[in-house]
Enzyme design. Structure first.
Site, PDB file in Angstrom:
ATOM      1  N   ASP A  44      -0.611 -11.650   1.176  1.00  0.00           N
ATOM      2  CA  ASP A  44      -0.557 -11.454  -0.279  1.00  0.00           C
ATOM      3  C   ASP A  44       0.473 -10.412  -0.713  1.00  0.00           C
ATOM      4  OD1 ASP A  44      -2.388  -9.737   1.102  1.00  0.00           O
ATOM      5  OD2 ASP A  44      -3.288  -9.110  -0.785  1.00  0.00           O
ATOM      6  N   GLU A 100      -5.483  -9.055   1.167  1.00  0.00           N
ATOM      7  CA  GLU A 100      -5.660  -7.780   1.881  1.00  0.00           C
ATOM      8  C   GLU A 100      -5.623  -6.597   0.924  1.00  0.00           C
ATOM      9  OE1 GLU A 100      -5.280  -4.130   3.699  1.00  0.00           O
ATOM     10  OE2 GLU A 100      -3.623  -4.924   2.538  1.00  0.00           O
TER      11      GLU A 100
HETATM   12 ZN   LIG Z   1      -0.248  -2.715   0.690  1.00  0.00          ZN
HETATM   13 ZN   LIG Z   2       0.076  -4.037   3.490  1.00  0.00          ZN
END
Ligand SMILES: [Zn+2]
Ligand SMILES: [Zn+2]
Length: 384
Positions: free
Chosen positions: A77, A134
């Site tokens: 991401d 994440e």
């Molecule tokens: Zn990051």
């Molecule tokens: Zn990262």
């Protein structure tokens, strides 16, 4: 052994894949386009895969016979930042950018997948996980909830992150705590509003707010051991609407980082006690909520990572005494279910910091990262 020659041979192609990914960042769990691209590449390499979590992909590479199951994870991401690099492959979407290098991590994992497609000469199974969300969106938790550890008995799991401020041929391995926990808290201090000229007729909340902010810092200096690492930051204070009105309510929010789960417990308990104490001192009502967002990332199995890293970049370029980062990383959730290690690969001494609008992943990291994963798989599946 230096960089893997077969990985070097496909470098330019994989670099172009990384740069393509850089043009089209996606946010949080909404990585459907990136996941589709990853699946298309895996199909091209002849590697099986399945959907897992929220827009995440699990590639499965069976070795030549039975053995351990070793998982490797990359995040996919981007971030809600407008890119200012001016690069030819700059993000095409304003307000979205691969400012943490997850484009590079995805390309590194694809490079490793491509290599493994032709090198199934290991015992066991390699799982290559391409993860969404994440950056604080719980992508790892979604994958765990989707049954990763029930479907596969994962013996070891590994991951990496590029790291600005370290040379591009350095791999940083932290035995033990590598990255901090992240927790968030909300304190509501409720008094009784009234005229600013007559605080004695009100229940004034700001004195309690000031004591809470000061008291929170005293927890670090007076209650946490000087040998432990912890940070409490107050990040929001909301309350009041006019120069001459004492408000009813003030909300304080903040962030806690530590590299020790015992310290995490101590801070949660101490902040709660501080909020309770203010109620009895000032006659306000307080409510306190503490949310644990990421656990401490603890590297339980650094030895094979050190050995594999030394074979790729040379022993002198494997750093093992760096301080843990006070940033957090959701790879920590996997480490609550299995053993493993998360390392950093240098992104260059002059690299802008992560999450900066001028940051760019150093393509050399694809070579180092994929060569490292290839060595690591050999290291951990080696027969005794
Ligand atoms: Zn990051
Ligand atoms: Zn990262």
């Amino acid at each position: 052994m230096p960089l893997n020659p077969e990985i070097e041979a496909c470098f330019e192609e994989m670099r172009d894949i990384r740069r393509h990914l850089h043009t089209c960042p996606e946010i949080g769990l909404e990585t459907a386009g990136t996941a589709a691209f990853v699946k298309e590449q895996l199909d091209g390499f002849g590697i099986d895969h399945q959907d897992i979590g929220a827009n995440s992909v699990l590639a499965i590479v069976e070795g030549r016979g039975p053995g351990k199951t070793i998982a490797f994870r990359a995040d996919m991401d981007g971030l809600e930042i407008t890119e200012e690099t001016g690069l030819p492959y700059q993000s095409r979407t304003e307000g979205r950018m691969h400012a943490c290098g997850h484009d590079g991590h995805t390309a590194t994992m694809l490079t490793f997948a491509r290599y493994l497609a032709d090198h199934r000469d290991f015992d066991g199974t390699a799982l290559l996980l391409f993860q969404s969300g994440e950056e604080g969106f719980g992508g790892a938790v979604k994958i765990i909830e989707d049954g990763l550890f029930e479907k596969y008995k994962i013996d070891l799991m590994f991951g990496l992150h590029n790291w600005p401020g370290h040379a591009e041929n350095h791999i940083i391995v932290h035995p033990g705590a590598a990255m901090a926990s992240e927790d968030r808290f909300d304190v509501t201090i409720r008094g009784k509003s009234g005229h600013a000229s007559s605080p004695h007729l009100c229940v004034e909340p700001f004195a309690a707010v000031a004591d809470f902010i000061g008291g929170a810092q005293s927890i670090i200096t007076r209650m946490v051991s000087a040998h432990d690492k912890a940070v409490i930051s107050i990040t929001q204070v909301h309350g009041g609407s006019a120069y001459n009105i004492i408000p009813d309510e003030v909300v304080i929010r903040g962030n806690v980082r530590t590299t020790d789960s015992g310290v995490q417990d101590l801070i949660e308990e101490s902040l709660g006690r501080l909020a309770d104490g203010l109620a009895s001192i000032y006659g306000v009502q307080t409510s306190f909520a503490y949310h644990r967002k990421h656990p401490v990332l603890t590297n339980s199995t650094p030895e094979p990572a050190m050995k594999a890293a030394a074979r790729v970049v040379g022993e002198e370029n494997v750093r093992t005494k760096e301080l843990p980062a006070m940033g957090s990383e959701d790879f920590a959730f996997y480490m609550q279910h299995t053993k493993g290690c998360f390392v950093w690969v240098g992104n260059g001494m002059d690299s802008p910091v992560l999450h900066n609008s001028k940051f760019d992943f150093n393509d050399h990291g694809i070579l180092v990262g994929a060569s490292y994963f290839a060595e690591l798989l050999k290291e951990v599946t080696r027969q005794p």
